[in-house]
Scaffold this active site. Sequence first.
Site, mmCIF file in Angstrom:
data_model
loop_
_atom_site.group_PDB
_atom_site.id
_atom_site.type_symbol
_atom_site.label_atom_id
_atom_site.label_comp_id
_atom_site.label_asym_id
_atom_site.label_seq_id
_atom_site.Cartn_x
_atom_site.Cartn_y
_atom_site.Cartn_z
ATOM 1 N N GLU A 115 0.860 -1.210 -0.057
ATOM 2 C CA GLU A 115 0.012 -0.001 -0.073
ATOM 3 C C GLU A 115 1.001 1.232 -0.176
ATOM 4 O OE1 GLU A 115 -2.923 -0.278 3.074
ATOM 5 O OE2 GLU A 115 -1.482 -1.040 4.537
ATOM 6 N N CYS A 138 -7.453 -5.756 -1.651
ATOM 7 C CA CYS A 138 -8.400 -5.657 -0.310
ATOM 8 C C CYS A 138 -8.822 -4.134 -0.419
ATOM 9 C CB CYS A 138 -7.948 -6.126 0.594
ATOM 10 S SG CYS A 138 -6.298 -5.450 1.257
#
Length: 586
Positions: free
Chosen positions: A453, A524
Amino acid sequence: MTFSIHGLAVARGIAIGRAVLVASSRVDVAHYFIEPEQIDPELARLTHAREAVLAELQTLHDNLPKDSPPELAAILEVHLMLVQDAMLEDGVTNWVKDRLYNAEWALTSQLDVVARQFDDMDDPYLRERKGDLEQVVERMLRHLKGVAHVIPQAAVKRSATPRQQDLQLGDDMDVPLVLVAHDLSPADMLQFKQSVFTGFVTDVGGKTSHTAIVARSLDIPAVVGARTASQLVRQDDWIIIDGDAGVVIVNPSPIILAEYGFKQRQAQVERERLSRLRHTPAVTLDGQRVELLANIEMPEDSPAALDVGAVGVGLFRSEFLFMGREGALPDEEEQYQAYKRAVDGMKGLPVTIRTVDIGADKPLDRTAKDETHLNPALGLRAIRWSLADPAMFLTQLRAILRAAAHGQVHLLIPMLAHAREIKQTLVLVDKARKQLDARGLSFGPIKIGAMIEVPAAALSVKMFLRHFDYLSIGTNDLIQYTLAIDRADELVAHLYDPLHPAVLRLLADTIAESRAQGKGVSVCGEMAGDPAMTRLLLGLGLRSFSMHPTQILAVKQEVIRADASRLEAWAQDVLACDEPAEMMGL
Ligand code: PEP
Ligand code: MG
C-alpha cells in the site's frame, strides 16, 4: 423550501428519513440512544454535571484576586446565569426524554439550537454570548466525561423501511432516521452500526476515508464530503440521500418524494435479483475460478460474509477492536476470543487478520483526528506504530497465533516499506511463537502476508515476495500515497483516481510478479468491490478480490459475465493509455 447538497457517493441506494443532527463541533463526545429505563439516571448525570459546574464557577467568582479586571467577574456571572438558563435545561431534558439521546448528545444538540438563536440576534453584544454558552457547555461535557456510562450495545430499534404514509406525517416516532454530522470517527460509525439509521451524511471525508468504509459496510446509503450539510440541514428536516449520485435533497416536494420512492423500490428489486447469485460459483465464462473474499471490521460481521457466499475473510481490520475504548487496549485474552469468534464464525473458511492499523484517520479514541502530529498519514501508523511498541505487538501476534489453532488463519501486515521493518516483524512473529511455547499454550500454523500500500513496497515487490507467503494490495492507501492525495480530504477527492496510469502500473506489476512466482495476490482496497473495476482487474490477472460483503454479489455478476483471457489484451491497452477512465467509458 426544497434544496439539494452535493457530496461524494460512498454507499449505494436511496434513504428517505428525518434528519438527526450530530452537532458540528462536538464530534469528540459519544452519541448513542439510551434505553427508556435509563432516562432518569441520564437526567441525574446532567443535574450532577450542572451542579458541579455551578459550584466550580461560584468558587472561581468568589476567589477572584482583588486586582483582577472587573470584566472577569462579569464574565463569570454571565456563565453562572447561562448554566441555570431554562432554555438550555428544558431543551436538554426534552432531547433525553423524547428522543432517548444520551446526556452528551442531548447537551450538544441543545447547544446547536440555542447557538442558532444567538446567531439570529441583532444585538452584537448578545450575539457574542454564544461563545460563553459554548464554554459553559464545554465545562459540563468535561464533567459528564468523568461520570460517563458504558455505551450500551443495543441501541433502540425502530422501523428501518420508510412507508409512504410516514412521509406525510408530521411527528411519527416510527419514521426512519438519517444521521447528519460534520464528521464521524470510525469508532462512532461502529457504534451506529447497531442502531437505527437508514442513511448517513457527513460534511467531510473522502470516498475511501475510514468513515466512508464503515458506512459502506453498514449497507445503507451514505454521502460524505457534503461540505456544509450539517449547517444547512435542521433537526427533523425530511431528507433524501441518493447514495448513487452523492446528492442530499432537503425538504423534498411530494413529486420528488414519489420519484425517489420509485427508485428505492427499483433498487430493492435489483438486490433481490442479485441475491440469487449467492450460490453461483464465481467462475468466468472461460472457466477461471475467482476468489471473492470479505472485508470485516468485527467478528460479528462474519454471518454477513457467509450470507453473500464469501469464500473467506480477506481482510479483518483488527484495529476496530482497539478503537473508541477510552482506556486500556484489549489484552491477549480479549483479542484471542475476538479472533476465535471470527474464525468460528467463518465455519472453516480462511480468515485473514491484519495487525492493527491505527493512526491517520483511525485514531485510537474518538477525540477526532490526530492533530498532534504534522502529517498523521505519513506518520506513526500501522506497522510503524506496532513496531514502536513491541510488547503491544507481541500481545496481538500471540492472540492471532492462538486463534490459528481453531481454523485457517492468515496474518497480514499493513504499511510495510523497508527491509528492516520486514525483518523486525518476522523476528517478532517467531518470538511470539516461542513465548506461547514457553507458556505451554497451543497455536496453529499461519501464512504470513504483506500489504502493498506504499509505492515503495510495490516497486520492491520482489523483495516482498522473498519474505512473504502472499501479498494483498491495499489500493486505498496505494492511491493516496502514489498521487499524494489525502484519502480523507473532500477538497482533493476529485483527484483521487484509481485509474491513474501510475496506480495501474504499480497494481499490474505487483499482480504479474506475484503470479510469476506462484504466490497468492489479492486486492483488498475499495477498488476490489467496485464492479466498474472488475473486468480491468481480471484482465490484469487478479483472481482474488476482497471487499465489503455488500459488494460481493455485484462483483460476482461481473465475474460470471467476463471472459478473462479476452480481457488480457484490452487491459494492456488500458494500462498503456493516458486516460484509462475515458477508454473504459467511465
Ligand atoms: C487499503 O489501504 O486499501 C486497505 C485495505 O487498508 P485500509 O483501508 O484499512 O487503510
Ligand atoms: Mg490501508
